[in-house]
Design an enzyme around this catalytic site. Structure first.
Site, mmCIF file in Angstrom:
data_model
loop_
_atom_site.group_PDB
_atom_site.id
_atom_site.type_symbol
_atom_site.label_atom_id
_atom_site.label_comp_id
_atom_site.label_asym_id
_atom_site.label_seq_id
_atom_site.Cartn_x
_atom_site.Cartn_y
_atom_site.Cartn_z
ATOM 1 N N GLU A 155 50.039 56.564 44.663
ATOM 2 C CA GLU A 155 50.655 55.964 43.466
ATOM 3 C C GLU A 155 49.951 56.352 42.159
ATOM 4 O OE1 GLU A 155 51.054 51.781 44.343
ATOM 5 O OE2 GLU A 155 51.986 52.200 46.281
ATOM 6 N N ASN A 200 51.126 60.413 47.557
ATOM 7 C CA ASN A 200 52.116 59.461 48.059
ATOM 8 C C ASN A 200 52.510 58.543 46.924
ATOM 9 O OD1 ASN A 200 53.488 58.179 50.375
ATOM 10 N ND2 ASN A 200 52.070 56.483 50.048
ATOM 11 N N HIS A 240 60.573 52.533 49.738
ATOM 12 C CA HIS A 240 60.788 51.076 49.845
ATOM 13 C C HIS A 240 62.149 50.766 49.214
ATOM 14 C CE1 HIS A 240 56.825 50.181 51.395
ATOM 15 N NE2 HIS A 240 56.278 50.883 50.426
ATOM 16 N N GLU A 271 56.924 55.242 53.942
ATOM 17 C CA GLU A 271 56.816 53.770 54.013
ATOM 18 C C GLU A 271 58.209 53.115 54.052
ATOM 19 O OE1 GLU A 271 54.111 52.201 51.083
ATOM 20 O OE2 GLU A 271 52.687 53.855 51.328
ATOM 21 N N ASP A 273 61.357 51.089 54.449
ATOM 22 C CA ASP A 273 61.839 49.761 54.829
ATOM 23 C C ASP A 273 62.973 49.397 53.857
ATOM 24 O OD1 ASP A 273 58.709 48.238 53.640
ATOM 25 O OD2 ASP A 273 60.395 49.054 52.473
HETATM 26 O O1 G3I Z 1 43.077 40.807 56.855
HETATM 27 C C1 G3I Z 1 42.879 39.855 55.783
HETATM 28 C C2 G3I Z 1 42.690 38.471 56.357
HETATM 29 O O2 G3I Z 1 41.481 38.446 57.108
HETATM 30 C C3 G3I Z 1 42.615 37.452 55.213
HETATM 31 O O3 G3I Z 1 42.530 36.144 55.744
HETATM 32 C C4 G3I Z 1 43.895 37.592 54.363
HETATM 33 C C5 G3I Z 1 43.911 36.626 53.190
HETATM 34 O O4 G3I Z 1 42.993 37.084 52.241
HETATM 35 O O5 G3I Z 1 43.984 38.936 53.839
HETATM 36 C C6 G3I Z 1 44.108 39.877 54.894
HETATM 37 O O6 G3I Z 1 44.193 41.161 54.352
HETATM 38 C C7 G3I Z 1 45.451 41.415 53.706
HETATM 39 C C8 G3I Z 1 46.075 42.649 54.370
HETATM 40 O O7 G3I Z 1 47.296 43.032 53.695
HETATM 41 C C9 G3I Z 1 46.409 42.404 55.831
HETATM 42 O O8 G3I Z 1 47.396 41.406 55.907
HETATM 43 C C10 G3I Z 1 45.178 41.721 52.239
HETATM 44 O O9 G3I Z 1 44.715 40.545 51.602
HETATM 45 C C11 G3I Z 1 46.472 42.186 51.580
HETATM 46 O O10 G3I Z 1 46.199 42.593 50.240
HETATM 47 C C12 G3I Z 1 47.026 43.382 52.327
HETATM 48 O O11 G3I Z 1 48.264 43.745 51.735
HETATM 49 C C13 G3I Z 1 48.672 45.089 52.019
HETATM 50 C C14 G3I Z 1 48.899 45.794 50.670
HETATM 51 O O12 G3I Z 1 49.423 47.112 50.901
HETATM 52 C C15 G3I Z 1 47.600 45.939 49.882
HETATM 53 O O13 G3I Z 1 46.683 46.734 50.612
HETATM 54 C C16 G3I Z 1 49.982 45.039 52.819
HETATM 55 O O14 G3I Z 1 49.718 44.525 54.115
HETATM 56 C C17 G3I Z 1 50.548 46.446 52.942
HETATM 57 O O15 G3I Z 1 51.838 46.403 53.553
HETATM 58 C C18 G3I Z 1 50.706 47.067 51.555
HETATM 59 O O16 G3I Z 1 51.154 48.376 51.753
HETATM 60 C C19 G3I Z 1 51.371 49.116 50.528
HETATM 61 C C20 G3I Z 1 50.874 50.531 50.748
HETATM 62 O O17 G3I Z 1 49.498 50.510 51.115
HETATM 63 C C21 G3I Z 1 51.114 51.371 49.500
HETATM 64 N N1 G3I Z 1 52.536 51.355 49.127
HETATM 65 C C22 G3I Z 1 53.065 49.968 48.936
HETATM 66 C C23 G3I Z 1 52.884 49.167 50.207
HETATM 67 C C24 G3I Z 1 53.526 47.793 50.109
HETATM 68 O O18 G3I Z 1 52.917 47.044 49.128
#
Ligand code: G3I
Length: 376
Positions: A155, A200, A240, A271, A273
């Protein structure tokens, strides 16, 4: 074609074993369909679930050719402290992929999100560059030879930030200038001489709104990188999408993919969906609308013949915010290709039909990309 154990399992699942859950008809082994067209199909996986849920893992092996850890390769997961890397889960995911003949994508080295606080507290270009290059050398070096591809920079484009070239105002940009992108790719290539190195991004799918400006900025960035000899080999279109309202993608996207291929770049749908949060109605009605978007989108992009891989951003439906779900609204419910426990649903069949109808994927030279719908 060597009949490996996984392919045999896939063949059996195709022929005999109905999918989990609804069990309506044979499970469309999407990876097998993709392979037959010279494509790869796979999922973003949750490392913890892959390593603990045998049903989820078996489903992934049956349906996929390629995996990308949804979060396990990000800084906050891998490098939580300056002097600590946590490779435990990613090592297991890499072993799982290798053990099942699955390719592996890495995501990502440079992004404005998922950075531990300690990184953004670093000041001065020399120190930031040293940390970035050391991180990439350590991570890419550890998995060198095992990775299909890396999203080296994620991004980088945001024309509304008003920076030259439509680049995004991020910690990396503020610390190192636009050269952070070249630096990251050079570090990745030094560490892994073989992996496909990708940029990406999202929103490039859209013919309307900000899509054209994003595409123009991306093409300008890529042309400059290629002219400088930066080892960028691929572009990930995050894809997306959303259901409800007119499709935002159209012939302009096919032309854009053709321009990327014309630059000699490989193009991946990374990605995929379909946000359903705007839809009302029964699950069946929602599933039909979501499936329609999957089919129309994949017919368009696969019809170019220039797409190498399609990865869906998740395996089984769950309530979550996709990259296209308005943050102030409800989460998406049925945005993925399979139901909550891997049930086949209309989106599963739509993806299977699009893969089956796709022209053979070829790495195209300039000007030879079809921009029409896929052949019937
Ligand atoms: O694993 C921790 C957990 O231990 C904790 O209790 C919880 C609450 O703080 O957080 C958990 O981690 C989260 C993780 O997802 C797993 O669920 C992070 O806070 C959260 O920020 C993270 O979000 C991810 C996001 O990217 C940011 O990294 C999403 O799952 C993921 O689907 C999303 O994917 C992004 C791509 O990387 C880039 N393109 C957009 C896409 C969608 O936003």
């Amino acid at each position: 074609m060597r009949l490996t154990r996984r392919r045999l399992a896939g063949a059996i699942s195709w022929a005999v074993v109905p999918a989990r859950g609804q069990g309506i008809g044979p499970s469309p082994a999407l990876g097998r369909l993709a392979e037959a067209r010279g494509l790869l199909f796979g999922f973003a996986i949750r490392a913890g679930r892959l390593l603990s849920d045998a049903d989820y893992a078996a489903f992934v092996v049956r349906q996929a050719d390629i995996l990308v850890p949804e979060n396990a390769c990000k800084w906050e997961s891998l490098h939580p402290q300056p002097d600590r890397y946590d490779f435990g889960r990613l090592d297991q995911v890499a072993d799982f992929a290798a053990g099942h003949g699955l390719r592996l994508r890495g995501h990502n080295f440079c992004w404005h999100r998922a950075l531990p606080d300690w990184v953004e507290r670093i000041t001065g270009p020399a120190a930031v560059r040293a940390v970035l290059e050391a991180h990439i050398a350590t991570v890419a070096g550890r998995y060198a030879g095992r990775m299909h591809s890396w999203d080296v920079v994620n991004e980088p484009i945001q024309p509304t930030d008003g920076l030259p070239g439509g680049l995004r105002d991020t910690f990396w940009y503020r610390s190192l200038g636009p050269g952070y992108i070249d630096l990251a790719f050079a570090a990745a290539r030094r560490a892994d001489p073989k992996a496909l190195l990708c940029i990406n991004d999202y929103g490039l799918e859209n013919d309307d709104g900000g899509g054209p400006a994003r595409r123009e900025a991306m093409l300008s960035l890529l042309r400059g990188m290629l002219a400088r000899g930066v080892p960028v080999g691929g572009v990930g279109l995050q894809s997306h999408l959303r259901a409800g309202g007119a499709d935002r993608f159209g012939p302009g996207l096919a032309r854009f993919i053709g321009e990327l291929a014309g630059l000699g770049l490989r193009v991946l749908i990374t990605e995929l969906d379909v946000d359903d949060s705007r839809l009302d109605g029964s699950d069946d009605e929602i599933d039909r609308e979501v499936a329609g978007v999957y089919r129309r989108y994949l017919d368009l992009v696969l019809g170019t013949g220039a797409i190498e891989a399609v990865t869906s951003w998740g395996v089984w439906d769950n309530r979550h915010y996709t990259g296209a779900t308005p943050p102030d609204g409800p989460p998406a419910r049925r945005a993925l290709v399979f139901g909550p426990e891997g049930e086949i649903k209309p989106a599963s069949r739509a993806v299977a039909a699009a893969l089956a109808a796709a022209p053979p994927a070829v790495h195209l030279q300039a000007g030879s990309v079809t921009t029409g719908a896929s052949p019937r």
